[in-house]
Design a protein around this motif. Sequence first.
Motif, PDB file in Angstrom:
ATOM      1  N   ALA A   1     -46.660  42.336  20.044  1.00 34.27           N
ATOM      2  CA  ALA A   1     -47.493  41.127  20.041  1.00 34.27           C
ATOM      3  C   ALA A   1     -47.372  40.402  18.704  1.00 34.27           C
ATOM      4  N   TRP A   2     -47.333  41.160  17.606  1.00 31.83           N
ATOM      5  CA  TRP A   2     -47.194  40.557  16.278  1.00 31.83           C
ATOM      6  C   TRP A   2     -45.877  39.793  16.158  1.00 31.83           C
ATOM      7  N   PHE A   3     -44.772  40.399  16.566  1.00 26.42           N
ATOM      8  CA  PHE A   3     -43.476  39.737  16.434  1.00 26.42           C
ATOM      9  C   PHE A   3     -43.337  38.557  17.388  1.00 26.42           C
ATOM     10  N   VAL A   4     -43.928  38.642  18.573  1.00 22.27           N
ATOM     11  CA  VAL A   4     -43.915  37.500  19.497  1.00 22.27           C
ATOM     12  C   VAL A   4     -44.700  36.348  18.886  1.00 22.27           C
ATOM     13  N   ARG A   5     -45.855  36.641  18.316  1.00 22.13           N
ATOM     14  CA  ARG A   5     -46.665  35.611  17.661  1.00 22.13           C
ATOM     15  C   ARG A   5     -45.904  34.950  16.523  1.00 22.13           C
TER      16      ARG A   5
ATOM     17  N   ALA B   1     -42.668  34.742  16.150  1.00 19.10           N
ATOM     18  CA  ALA B   1     -41.561  33.944  16.686  1.00 19.10           C
ATOM     19  C   ALA B   1     -42.072  32.608  17.208  1.00 19.10           C
ATOM     20  N   ARG B   2     -43.202  32.616  17.888  1.00 16.50           N
ATOM     21  CA  ARG B   2     -43.767  31.363  18.406  1.00 16.50           C
ATOM     22  C   ARG B   2     -44.234  30.455  17.282  1.00 16.50           C
ATOM     23  N   GLU B   3     -44.844  31.017  16.242  1.00 14.34           N
ATOM     24  CA  GLU B   3     -45.254  30.198  15.108  1.00 14.34           C
ATOM     25  C   GLU B   3     -44.054  29.643  14.368  1.00 14.34           C
TER      26      GLU B   3
END
Length: 79
Positions: A61-65, A67-69
Motif C-alpha cells: 500500500a505504501w509503494f502504491v501510494r 507511485a500514485r503521488e
Amino acid sequence: MDANPLIPTAYDVIFFALWVAAMVYTVVALVSAVRDRRVSGIRFLLWFLVIALVPVIGPTAWFVRRAREGEQAPGAAAD
C-alpha cells in the motif's frame, strides 16, 4: 535442531525464504517512509504502524501510494 517430521524440509526452506523476503520488503518500506519528507506528523505515524504491523499488504500500500503521488507531482507536464 530437529526438523518437524510432518513438514518436509523443502517446505521449511521455502517458508523461511518467503519470511525473509517479507521482512526485507517491510524494512525497505519503513526506510522509504522515514526518508519521505512529504509525510509527517500523525500521517507518518499511521503509515509507519500500517507498514510494520500488516506485513506485505502494508508495504505494498505504501509503494502504491508513492507511485500514485509521483504521477501527480506538482510541476509535472500534463498530457
